[in-house]
Design an enzyme around this catalytic site. Structure first.
Site, PDB file in Angstrom:
ATOM      1  N   HIS A   9       0.824  -1.211   0.000  1.00  0.00           N
ATOM      2  CA  HIS A   9       0.000   0.000   0.000  1.00  0.00           C
ATOM      3  C   HIS A   9       0.860   1.263   0.000  1.00  0.00           C
ATOM      4  CE1 HIS A   9       0.905   0.937   4.217  1.00  0.00           C
ATOM      5  NE2 HIS A   9       0.788  -0.357   4.444  1.00  0.00           N
ATOM      6  N   GLU A  87      -1.648  -6.770   7.473  1.00  0.00           N
ATOM      7  CA  GLU A  87      -0.312  -6.579   8.046  1.00  0.00           C
ATOM      8  C   GLU A  87      -0.161  -7.489   9.268  1.00  0.00           C
ATOM      9  OE1 GLU A  87       2.712  -6.212   8.091  1.00  0.00           O
ATOM     10  OE2 GLU A  87       3.036  -4.061   7.812  1.00  0.00           O
TER      11      GLU A  87
END
Length: 247
Positions: A9, A87
Protein backbone atom coordinates in the site's frame (compact mmCIF):
# COMPACT_ATOMS: atom_id res chain seq x y z
CA UNK A 1 5.31 -17.74 -18.21
CA UNK A 2 3.07 -16.54 -15.38
CA UNK A 3 3.29 -13.01 -14.00
CA UNK A 4 2.27 -12.05 -10.47
CA UNK A 5 2.42 -8.49 -9.18
CA UNK A 6 2.84 -7.58 -5.51
CA UNK A 7 2.17 -4.04 -4.32
CA UNK A 8 2.57 -2.68 -0.82
CA UNK A 9 0.00 0.00 0.00
CA UNK A 10 0.95 3.65 -0.42
CA UNK A 11 2.15 5.77 2.47
CA UNK A 12 -0.34 5.80 5.36
CA UNK A 13 -0.71 8.48 8.01
CA UNK A 14 1.04 6.25 10.53
CA UNK A 15 3.82 5.47 8.05
CA UNK A 16 4.37 9.22 7.91
CA UNK A 17 4.30 9.46 11.71
CA UNK A 18 6.64 6.43 11.94
CA UNK A 19 4.25 4.43 14.12
CA UNK A 20 3.72 0.68 14.37
CA UNK A 21 0.46 0.20 12.51
CA UNK A 22 -0.37 -3.51 12.34
CA UNK A 23 -4.12 -4.14 12.19
CA UNK A 24 -5.06 -0.54 13.00
CA UNK A 25 -7.18 0.72 10.10
CA UNK A 26 -5.42 3.98 9.23
CA UNK A 27 -5.92 5.64 5.84
CA UNK A 28 -3.47 6.80 3.18
CA UNK A 29 -1.90 10.23 3.13
CA UNK A 30 -2.30 12.35 0.02
CA UNK A 31 1.21 11.23 -0.91
CA UNK A 32 0.12 7.61 -0.43
CA UNK A 33 -2.81 8.09 -2.78
CA UNK A 34 -0.48 9.59 -5.35
CA UNK A 35 1.91 6.65 -4.91
CA UNK A 36 -0.98 4.31 -5.71
CA UNK A 37 -1.94 6.24 -8.85
CA UNK A 38 1.71 6.28 -9.93
CA UNK A 39 1.97 2.53 -9.33
CA UNK A 40 -0.98 2.07 -11.66
CA UNK A 41 0.66 4.22 -14.31
CA UNK A 42 3.89 2.22 -14.05
CA UNK A 43 2.01 -1.05 -14.43
CA UNK A 44 0.02 0.25 -17.41
CA UNK A 45 3.20 1.49 -19.09
CA UNK A 46 4.73 -1.96 -18.53
CA UNK A 47 1.82 -3.52 -20.40
CA UNK A 48 0.40 -5.28 -17.36
CA UNK A 49 -3.29 -6.16 -17.21
CA UNK A 50 -5.16 -8.00 -14.44
CA UNK A 51 -8.19 -10.27 -14.21
CA UNK A 52 -8.46 -10.24 -10.43
CA UNK A 53 -7.00 -8.71 -7.30
CA UNK A 54 -6.46 -9.83 -3.72
CA UNK A 55 -6.14 -7.44 -0.82
CA UNK A 56 -6.57 -7.20 2.94
CA UNK A 57 -9.54 -5.85 4.89
CA UNK A 58 -7.62 -2.69 5.83
CA UNK A 59 -8.45 0.54 4.02
CA UNK A 60 -4.88 1.59 3.24
CA UNK A 61 -4.48 -1.51 1.06
CA UNK A 62 -8.01 -1.37 -0.36
CA UNK A 63 -7.68 2.29 -1.32
CA UNK A 64 -4.26 1.65 -2.87
CA UNK A 65 -5.85 -1.05 -5.02
CA UNK A 66 -8.71 1.27 -5.99
CA UNK A 67 -6.39 4.08 -6.98
CA UNK A 68 -3.98 1.85 -8.88
CA UNK A 69 -6.79 0.15 -10.81
CA UNK A 70 -8.43 3.54 -11.47
CA UNK A 71 -5.15 4.67 -13.00
CA UNK A 72 -5.15 1.55 -15.20
CA UNK A 73 -8.87 1.79 -16.09
CA UNK A 74 -9.37 -1.62 -14.44
CA UNK A 75 -11.87 -0.70 -11.72
CA UNK A 76 -14.12 -3.51 -12.97
CA UNK A 77 -11.91 -6.48 -12.11
CA UNK A 78 -12.88 -8.95 -9.38
CA UNK A 79 -11.51 -8.08 -5.94
CA UNK A 80 -11.20 -10.54 -3.06
CA UNK A 81 -10.54 -9.23 0.45
CA UNK A 82 -9.20 -11.38 3.28
CA UNK A 83 -7.89 -10.82 6.80
CA UNK A 84 -5.16 -13.30 5.89
CA UNK A 85 -3.51 -10.56 3.84
CA UNK A 86 -3.53 -8.07 6.73
CA UNK A 87 -0.31 -6.58 8.05
CA UNK A 88 1.25 -8.56 10.87
CA UNK A 89 -0.25 -7.67 14.24
CA UNK A 90 2.23 -5.63 16.28
CA UNK A 91 0.63 -6.40 19.63
CA UNK A 92 1.19 -3.86 22.38
CA UNK A 93 3.46 -1.83 20.06
CA UNK A 94 0.58 -0.77 17.78
CA UNK A 95 0.29 2.99 17.67
CA UNK A 96 3.70 3.62 19.24
CA UNK A 97 6.35 5.69 17.49
CA UNK A 98 9.19 3.45 16.27
CA UNK A 99 12.01 5.85 17.12
CA UNK A 100 10.64 6.55 20.60
CA UNK A 101 10.23 2.81 21.17
CA UNK A 102 13.86 2.31 20.09
CA UNK A 103 15.04 4.89 22.61
CA UNK A 104 13.06 3.12 25.33
CA UNK A 105 13.98 -0.50 24.56
CA UNK A 106 17.08 -0.10 22.37
CA UNK A 107 17.43 -0.27 18.59
CA UNK A 108 18.55 -3.90 18.68
CA UNK A 109 15.45 -5.07 20.55
CA UNK A 110 13.10 -3.12 18.30
CA UNK A 111 14.84 -4.50 15.20
CA UNK A 112 14.23 -8.00 16.57
CA UNK A 113 10.54 -7.21 17.06
CA UNK A 114 10.26 -5.64 13.60
CA UNK A 115 12.33 -7.95 11.45
CA UNK A 116 13.13 -11.27 13.16
CA UNK A 117 11.29 -14.35 11.98
CA UNK A 118 9.99 -15.88 15.18
CA UNK A 119 10.03 -13.26 17.98
CA UNK A 120 6.68 -11.47 18.41
CA UNK A 121 6.32 -8.06 20.07
CA UNK A 122 4.73 -7.87 23.54
CA UNK A 123 1.17 -9.22 23.58
CA UNK A 124 -1.91 -7.03 23.52
CA UNK A 125 -4.43 -7.60 26.30
CA UNK A 126 -7.94 -8.60 25.23
CA UNK A 127 -9.24 -5.78 27.42
CA UNK A 128 -7.25 -3.26 25.37
CA UNK A 129 -9.26 -0.98 23.08
CA UNK A 130 -6.88 -1.97 20.26
CA UNK A 131 -7.92 -5.66 20.44
CA UNK A 132 -9.51 -6.53 17.07
CA UNK A 133 -11.89 -9.16 18.47
CA UNK A 134 -14.74 -6.64 18.72
CA UNK A 135 -14.33 -5.40 15.12
CA UNK A 136 -17.20 -6.66 12.91
CA UNK A 137 -14.85 -7.34 9.99
CA UNK A 138 -13.39 -10.20 12.08
CA UNK A 139 -16.76 -11.45 13.31
CA UNK A 140 -16.43 -14.79 11.50
CA UNK A 141 -13.04 -15.60 13.02
CA UNK A 142 -12.58 -17.82 16.03
CA UNK A 143 -10.93 -16.34 19.10
CA UNK A 144 -7.84 -18.46 18.34
CA UNK A 145 -7.52 -16.86 14.90
CA UNK A 146 -7.49 -13.30 16.24
CA UNK A 147 -3.90 -12.42 17.19
CA UNK A 148 -2.70 -10.60 20.28
CA UNK A 149 0.67 -10.17 18.55
CA UNK A 150 2.46 -11.78 15.62
CA UNK A 151 5.97 -12.50 14.45
CA UNK A 152 6.69 -12.99 10.75
CA UNK A 153 6.42 -16.76 11.20
CA UNK A 154 2.82 -16.29 12.38
CA UNK A 155 2.11 -14.06 9.38
CA UNK A 156 3.52 -16.68 6.99
CA UNK A 157 1.32 -19.35 8.59
CA UNK A 158 -1.88 -17.32 8.17
CA UNK A 159 -1.00 -16.11 4.64
CA UNK A 160 -0.05 -19.42 3.04
CA UNK A 161 -3.51 -21.05 3.24
CA UNK A 162 -5.04 -18.38 0.98
CA UNK A 163 -2.02 -18.67 -1.33
CA UNK A 164 -2.29 -22.45 -1.70
CA UNK A 165 -6.10 -22.73 -1.68
CA UNK A 166 -7.13 -19.65 -3.65
CA UNK A 167 -4.45 -17.52 -5.30
CA UNK A 168 -2.13 -20.21 -6.68
CA UNK A 169 -4.99 -22.16 -8.35
CA UNK A 170 -6.12 -18.98 -10.12
CA UNK A 171 -2.60 -18.35 -11.40
CA UNK A 172 -2.45 -21.93 -12.69
CA UNK A 173 -5.70 -21.31 -14.57
CA UNK A 174 -4.01 -18.43 -16.38
CA UNK A 175 -5.60 -15.61 -14.40
CA UNK A 176 -3.55 -12.42 -14.19
CA UNK A 177 -3.32 -11.53 -10.51
CA UNK A 178 -2.23 -8.56 -8.42
CA UNK A 179 -1.89 -8.74 -4.62
CA UNK A 180 -2.09 -5.41 -2.80
CA UNK A 181 -1.17 -5.88 0.83
CA UNK A 182 1.29 -4.80 3.52
CA UNK A 183 5.00 -4.79 4.23
CA UNK A 184 5.05 -7.93 6.34
CA UNK A 185 2.29 -9.93 4.66
CA UNK A 186 4.19 -9.41 1.41
CA UNK A 187 7.49 -10.28 3.12
CA UNK A 188 5.79 -13.51 4.18
CA UNK A 189 4.91 -14.37 0.58
CA UNK A 190 8.30 -13.31 -0.79
CA UNK A 191 10.01 -15.49 1.82
CA UNK A 192 7.96 -18.44 0.63
CA UNK A 193 8.34 -17.80 -3.10
CA UNK A 194 12.08 -17.14 -2.98
CA UNK A 195 12.78 -19.68 -0.23
CA UNK A 196 14.57 -17.04 1.86
CA UNK A 197 16.12 -18.28 5.09
CA UNK A 198 14.91 -17.17 8.51
CA UNK A 199 18.22 -15.33 8.95
CA UNK A 200 18.18 -13.53 5.60
CA UNK A 201 14.56 -12.39 5.80
CA UNK A 202 15.63 -9.90 8.49
CA UNK A 203 17.27 -7.77 5.78
CA UNK A 204 14.32 -7.73 3.36
CA UNK A 205 12.42 -4.43 3.17
CA UNK A 206 9.51 -3.72 0.82
CA UNK A 207 8.82 -0.05 -0.03
CA UNK A 208 5.38 1.53 -0.26
CA UNK A 209 3.68 1.98 -3.60
CA UNK A 210 6.23 0.38 -5.93
CA UNK A 211 5.06 -2.66 -7.97
CA UNK A 212 7.12 -5.83 -7.60
CA UNK A 213 6.74 -8.17 -10.59
CA UNK A 214 7.36 -11.90 -10.31
CA UNK A 215 7.81 -14.05 -13.40
CA UNK A 216 6.92 -17.65 -12.47
CA UNK A 217 7.20 -21.00 -14.24
CA UNK A 218 4.28 -23.43 -14.55
CA UNK A 219 4.99 -24.75 -11.04
CA UNK A 220 4.86 -21.17 -9.70
CA UNK A 221 8.58 -21.17 -9.00
CA UNK A 222 10.21 -17.76 -9.53
CA UNK A 223 12.24 -17.23 -12.69
CA UNK A 224 13.01 -13.63 -11.75
CA UNK A 225 11.54 -10.62 -9.99
CA UNK A 226 11.97 -6.88 -10.40
CA UNK A 227 10.52 -3.57 -9.27
CA UNK A 228 9.03 -1.18 -11.79
CA UNK A 229 10.11 2.45 -11.98
CA UNK A 230 13.19 4.49 -11.22
CA UNK A 231 15.82 2.37 -9.49
CA UNK A 232 17.41 5.26 -7.60
CA UNK A 233 14.02 6.18 -6.14
CA UNK A 234 13.53 2.51 -5.27
CA UNK A 235 16.82 2.40 -3.35
CA UNK A 236 15.87 5.51 -1.36
CA UNK A 237 12.46 4.02 -0.55
CA UNK A 238 13.95 0.72 0.64
CA UNK A 239 16.56 2.54 2.75
CA UNK A 240 13.81 4.65 4.31
CA UNK A 241 11.94 1.52 5.42
CA UNK A 242 15.13 0.03 6.84
CA UNK A 243 15.84 3.16 8.90
CA UNK A 244 12.43 3.52 10.54
CA UNK A 245 13.39 2.09 13.92
CA UNK A 246 16.53 4.15 14.47
CA UNK A 247 16.43 6.07 17.75
Amino acid sequence: MIKLVLLRHGESQWNRENRFTGWHDIDLTENGRNEAFQAGRLMKEAGLVFDMAYTSVLKRAIRTLWNAMDSMDLMWISVFKSWRLNERHYGALQGLNKSETSRKYGEEQVLVWRRSYDTPPPLLEKSDARYPGTDPRYGDLSEAEIPLSECLKDTVERFLPIWHETIAPQLRKGKRVIIVAHGNSLRALVKYLDNISEEDIVGLNIPTGIPLVYELDDDLKPLKNYYLGDQEALKKAVDAVAGQSKA
